[in-house]
Design a protein around this motif. Structure first.
Motif, PDB file in Angstrom:
ATOM      1  N   GLU A  93       5.481 -40.493  53.406  1.00  0.00           N
ATOM      2  CA  GLU A  93       6.766 -40.445  53.792  1.00  0.00           C
ATOM      3  C   GLU A  93       7.771 -41.682  53.551  1.00  0.00           C
ATOM      4  OE1 GLU A  93       5.609 -38.419  58.045  1.00  0.00           O
ATOM      5  OE2 GLU A  93       6.547 -40.369  57.946  1.00  0.00           O
ATOM      6  N   THR A  94       6.817 -42.884  53.381  1.00  0.00           N
ATOM      7  CA  THR A  94       7.700 -44.080  53.008  1.00  0.00           C
ATOM      8  C   THR A  94       7.890 -43.929  51.511  1.00  0.00           C
ATOM      9  OG1 THR A  94       6.740 -45.602  54.584  1.00  0.00           O
ATOM     10  CG2 THR A  94       7.398 -46.580  52.757  1.00  0.00           C
ATOM     11  N   ALA A  95       6.913 -43.500  50.585  1.00  0.00           N
ATOM     12  CA  ALA A  95       6.845 -43.497  49.247  1.00  0.00           C
ATOM     13  C   ALA A  95       7.896 -42.440  48.748  1.00  0.00           C
ATOM     14  CB  ALA A  95       5.680 -43.139  48.693  1.00  0.00           C
ATOM     15  N   LEU A  96       7.882 -41.403  49.791  1.00  0.00           N
ATOM     16  CA  LEU A  96       9.003 -40.342  49.326  1.00  0.00           C
ATOM     17  C   LEU A  96      10.545 -40.707  49.669  1.00  0.00           C
ATOM     18  CD1 LEU A  96       7.044 -37.176  49.923  1.00  0.00           C
ATOM     19  CD2 LEU A  96       7.431 -38.365  47.724  1.00  0.00           C
ATOM     20  N   ALA A  97      10.627 -41.617  50.723  1.00  0.00           N
ATOM     21  CA  ALA A  97      12.067 -41.749  51.133  1.00  0.00           C
ATOM     22  C   ALA A  97      12.343 -43.050  50.299  1.00  0.00           C
ATOM     23  CB  ALA A  97      11.906 -42.330  52.712  1.00  0.00           C
ATOM     24  N   ALA A  98      11.318 -43.857  49.847  1.00  0.00           N
ATOM     25  CA  ALA A  98      11.983 -44.752  48.860  1.00  0.00           C
ATOM     26  C   ALA A  98      12.555 -44.157  47.392  1.00  0.00           C
ATOM     27  CB  ALA A  98      10.832 -45.821  48.401  1.00  0.00           C
ATOM     28  N   LEU A  99      12.441 -42.919  47.321  1.00  0.00           N
ATOM     29  CA  LEU A  99      13.235 -42.605  46.068  1.00  0.00           C
ATOM     30  C   LEU A  99      14.539 -42.063  46.372  1.00  0.00           C
ATOM     31  CD1 LEU A  99      10.189 -40.261  45.018  1.00  0.00           C
ATOM     32  CD2 LEU A  99      11.276 -41.981  43.715  1.00  0.00           C
ATOM     33  N   GLU A 100      15.026 -41.795  47.640  1.00  0.00           N
ATOM     34  CA  GLU A 100      16.379 -41.851  47.780  1.00  0.00           C
ATOM     35  C   GLU A 100      17.472 -42.856  47.128  1.00  0.00           C
ATOM     36  OE1 GLU A 100      17.783 -39.158  49.988  1.00  0.00           O
ATOM     37  OE2 GLU A 100      15.885 -38.454  49.908  1.00  0.00           O
ATOM     38  N   GLY A 101      18.260 -42.254  46.520  1.00  0.00           N
ATOM     39  CA  GLY A 101      19.231 -43.033  46.169  1.00  0.00           C
ATOM     40  C   GLY A 101      18.719 -43.960  44.892  1.00  0.00           C
ATOM     41  N   VAL A 102      17.800 -43.703  44.238  1.00  0.00           N
ATOM     42  CA  VAL A 102      17.473 -44.763  43.147  1.00  0.00           C
ATOM     43  C   VAL A 102      18.039 -44.119  41.795  1.00  0.00           C
ATOM     44  CG1 VAL A 102      15.152 -45.477  44.262  1.00  0.00           C
ATOM     45  CG2 VAL A 102      15.250 -43.625  42.491  1.00  0.00           C
ATOM     46  N   ASP A 103      18.219 -44.936  40.922  1.00  0.00           N
ATOM     47  CA  ASP A 103      18.797 -44.458  39.566  1.00  0.00           C
ATOM     48  C   ASP A 103      17.722 -43.913  38.411  1.00  0.00           C
ATOM     49  OD1 ASP A 103      21.531 -45.453  40.280  1.00  0.00           O
ATOM     50  OD2 ASP A 103      20.750 -47.372  40.762  1.00  0.00           O
ATOM     51  N   VAL A 104      16.601 -44.637  38.653  1.00  0.00           N
ATOM     52  CA  VAL A 104      15.343 -44.369  37.801  1.00  0.00           C
ATOM     53  C   VAL A 104      14.205 -44.257  38.575  1.00  0.00           C
ATOM     54  CG1 VAL A 104      14.092 -44.730  35.558  1.00  0.00           C
ATOM     55  CG2 VAL A 104      16.669 -45.380  35.860  1.00  0.00           C
ATOM     56  N   ALA A 105      13.352 -43.404  38.354  1.00  0.00           N
ATOM     57  CA  ALA A 105      12.032 -43.370  38.936  1.00  0.00           C
ATOM     58  C   ALA A 105      10.927 -43.498  37.769  1.00  0.00           C
ATOM     59  CB  ALA A 105      11.658 -42.057  39.535  1.00  0.00           C
ATOM     60  N   CYS A 106      10.061 -44.532  37.855  1.00  0.00           N
ATOM     61  CA  CYS A 106       9.129 -44.585  36.821  1.00  0.00           C
ATOM     62  C   CYS A 106       7.722 -44.117  37.498  1.00  0.00           C
ATOM     63  CB  CYS A 106       8.775 -46.241  36.596  1.00  0.00           C
ATOM     64  SG  CYS A 106      10.180 -47.085  35.895  1.00  0.00           S
ATOM     65  N   TRP A 107       7.176 -43.274  36.828  1.00  0.00           N
ATOM     66  CA  TRP A 107       5.769 -42.652  37.295  1.00  0.00           C
ATOM     67  C   TRP A 107       5.027 -43.198  36.525  1.00  0.00           C
ATOM     68  CZ3 TRP A 107       4.141 -39.697  40.800  1.00  0.00           C
ATOM     69  CH2 TRP A 107       2.885 -39.103  40.776  1.00  0.00           C
ATOM     70  N   LEU A 108       3.839 -44.019  37.332  1.00  0.00           N
ATOM     71  CA  LEU A 108       2.715 -44.727  36.748  1.00  0.00           C
ATOM     72  C   LEU A 108       1.549 -43.997  36.656  1.00  0.00           C
ATOM     73  CD1 LEU A 108       4.846 -47.047  37.811  1.00  0.00           C
ATOM     74  CD2 LEU A 108       3.023 -48.740  37.634  1.00  0.00           C
ATOM     75  N   VAL A 109       0.722 -44.170  35.569  1.00  0.00           N
ATOM     76  CA  VAL A 109      -0.289 -43.344  35.519  1.00  0.00           C
ATOM     77  C   VAL A 109      -1.414 -44.418  34.873  1.00  0.00           C
ATOM     78  CG1 VAL A 109       0.675 -41.137  35.537  1.00  0.00           C
ATOM     79  CG2 VAL A 109       0.220 -42.171  33.322  1.00  0.00           C
ATOM     80  N   ASP A 110      -2.617 -44.142  35.638  1.00  0.00           N
ATOM     81  CA  ASP A 110      -3.815 -44.646  34.874  1.00  0.00           C
ATOM     82  C   ASP A 110      -4.926 -43.343  34.824  1.00  0.00           C
ATOM     83  OD1 ASP A 110      -4.762 -44.559  37.577  1.00  0.00           O
ATOM     84  OD2 ASP A 110      -5.653 -46.485  37.550  1.00  0.00           O
ATOM     85  N   HIS A 111      -4.517 -42.453  34.849  1.00  0.00           N
ATOM     86  CA  HIS A 111      -5.498 -41.207  34.823  1.00  0.00           C
ATOM     87  C   HIS A 111      -4.890 -40.156  33.947  1.00  0.00           C
ATOM     88  CE1 HIS A 111      -2.432 -40.357  37.668  1.00  0.00           C
ATOM     89  NE2 HIS A 111      -2.790 -38.994  37.519  1.00  0.00           N
ATOM     90  N   ASP A 112      -5.699 -39.211  33.396  1.00  0.00           N
ATOM     91  CA  ASP A 112      -5.493 -38.477  32.175  1.00  0.00           C
ATOM     92  C   ASP A 112      -4.660 -37.566  32.242  1.00  0.00           C
ATOM     93  OD1 ASP A 112      -7.230 -40.155  30.753  1.00  0.00           O
ATOM     94  OD2 ASP A 112      -9.064 -39.083  31.245  1.00  0.00           O
ATOM     95  N   GLU A 113      -4.524 -36.824  33.404  1.00  0.00           N
ATOM     96  CA  GLU A 113      -3.596 -35.731  33.327  1.00  0.00           C
ATOM     97  C   GLU A 113      -3.128 -35.525  34.774  1.00  0.00           C
ATOM     98  OE1 GLU A 113      -6.387 -31.929  32.560  1.00  0.00           O
ATOM     99  OE2 GLU A 113      -6.452 -33.217  30.920  1.00  0.00           O
ATOM    100  N   PRO A 114      -1.965 -34.719  34.785  1.00  0.00           N
ATOM    101  CA  PRO A 114      -1.350 -34.530  36.185  1.00  0.00           C
ATOM    102  C   PRO A 114      -2.140 -33.445  36.818  1.00  0.00           C
ATOM    103  CG  PRO A 114      -0.040 -33.342  34.324  1.00  0.00           C
ATOM    104  CD  PRO A 114      -1.215 -34.077  33.607  1.00  0.00           C
ATOM    105  N   SER A 115      -2.084 -33.563  38.225  1.00  0.00           N
ATOM    106  CA  SER A 115      -2.651 -32.385  38.799  1.00  0.00           C
ATOM    107  C   SER A 115      -1.394 -31.540  39.287  1.00  0.00           C
ATOM    108  CB  SER A 115      -3.260 -33.125  40.299  1.00  0.00           C
ATOM    109  OG  SER A 115      -2.156 -33.329  40.902  1.00  0.00           O
ATOM    110  N   GLU A 116      -1.862 -30.360  39.910  1.00  0.00           N
ATOM    111  CA  GLU A 116      -0.577 -29.293  40.098  1.00  0.00           C
ATOM    112  C   GLU A 116       0.211 -29.948  41.213  1.00  0.00           C
ATOM    113  OE1 GLU A 116      -1.868 -25.547  41.570  1.00  0.00           O
ATOM    114  OE2 GLU A 116      -3.175 -25.279  39.968  1.00  0.00           O
TER     115      GLU A 116
END
Ligand SMILES: Nc1nc2c(ncn2[C@@H]2O[C@H](COP(=O)(O)OP(=O)(O)OP(=O)(O)O)[C@@H](O)[C@H]2O)c(=O)[nH]1
Ligand SMILES: [Mg+2]
Length: 321
Positions: A93-116
């Motif tokens: 909940e905290t992680a998703l709420a932190a996205l409220e009102g941001v100007d850019v979201a950086c999605w960090l990955v250290d794994h090979d491909e997205p899950s569904e």
């Protein structure tokens, strides 16, 4: 702490003649992707707890970087996963709420491909704020992390697997260790931040209080010192903070390390108190770097049964809904 929305509303009201840019940038991704390490590198201070163990961050951790006429407000978040108990639910909940009102979201990955599930979330974010023709969309940056330890061919394959989602405003290969990609990232982010006055003083690094940061550093020491499962049962509270009365004296901090079971208490204390002393030593060194002076850190251990699964305990410890 102000919410992002409140702060932004205030900022927008003062905007107009602004010659400055300022805005919020969320760092999100799976546990262990390198979010907190990147936050610390971007801010230039060890604010957020980091560990090789997944699920270290449990709160929203803001960190600021002010450079000339640009103020970046980075927001580190708990790693996104499928929650299986109450603390993990709060973390999501905290992680998703932190996205409220941001100007850019950086999605960090250290794994090979997205899950569904990741793909679904990212698509939702990319069309945040509306549907159909009025979809606003949150600019998403893809950050391929730990580039210093991933062979180039693997990084390229990773980039193309994630690139297939076609959701990205930009993409970077990054290493918080060598600094690769960081300047390029900052330049691209700057162009995305709104022209408006700064939200914080140019020398401010965070709006979290020192007690919270110190408790996090003790918790980080627990992640370093304790085996596989125990850190997940650890919560740290600073109960007392005494500034030195005279120059040359030490700051005094008393903190409690909470665990969930009597057997864990024994593990944290260790034979002859050795483990707790080592946790205290590591915590002290990190906190001294933060406060810039000598510290006397006193730790004690208490059992609070099943706190990570109980609503009231989580609220008491500040894991808010
Ligand atoms: N070699 C290398 N290791 C990195 C880099 N960034 C992070 N790490 C390591 O990756 C591990 C996880 O880093 P964190 O920053 O704690 O990851 P996180 O995404 O904040 O993890 P959670 O808080 O659990 O969601 C740590 O052992 C870091 O030292 C990097 O650029 N290079
Ligand atoms: Mg983290």
């Amino acid at each position: 702490m102000n919410s992002v929305e409140e702060t932004q509303a205030g900022g927008a009201a003062r905007a107009g003649a602004a010659a400055t840019r300022a805005g919020f940038v969320a760092l999100i991704g799976r546990p262990n992707a390198g979010k907190s390490t990147l936050l610390n590198a971007l801010v230039g201070e060890h604010l957020a707890a980091v560990s090789p163990k997944a699920q270290t961050t449990r709160h929203r951790i803001p960190g600021f970087r002010t450079e000339g006429s640009t103020q970046y407000v980075f927001v580190d978040t708990p790693g996104l996963l499928d929650p299986s108990y109450l603390l993990q639910e709060r973390m999501q909940e905290t992680a998703l709420a932190a996205l409220e009102g941001v100007d850019v979201a950086c999605w960090l990955v250290d794994h090979d491909e997205p899950s569904e599930r990741e793909e679904e979330l990212l698509r939702k974010l990319a069309t945040r704020g509306g549907t159909g023709d009025d979809a606003l969309g949150l600019p998403l940056f893809l950050l391929l992390t730990k580039s210093d330890q991933v062979p180039a061919a693997k990084l390229a394959a990773r980039e193309s697997a994630w690139g297939r989602l076609s959701l990205w405003a930009d993409c970077f290969r990054l290493s918080a260790m060598t600094g690769e990609g960081i300047e390029e990232l900052l330049t691209a982010l700057r162009d995305r931040l709104p022209k408006q006055p700064f939200f914080y003083g140019p020398d401010d690094l965070t709006d979290l209080n020192l007690r919270f940061l110190a408790a996090e550093l003790v918790r980080e020491a627990c992640y370093d010192e304790l085996g596989a499962e125990v850190p997940y049962s650890v919560h740290v509270e600073v109960s007392e903070w005494r500034e030195p009365a005279r120059e040359g004296e030490k700051t005094l901090i008393r903190a409690t390390v909470y665990v969930e079971r009597e057997s864990q208490k024994g593990i944290v204390i260790g034979e002859g108190g050795r483990k707790l002393r080592e946790i205290g030593r590591r915590g002290r060194v990190s906190i001294e770097a933060l406060i810039g002076g000598p510290l006397f850190l006193e730790l004690r251990v208490k059992v609070r049964p099943k706190w990570s699964r109980r609503d009231r305990d989580l609220e008491f410890f500040g894991y808010k809904r």
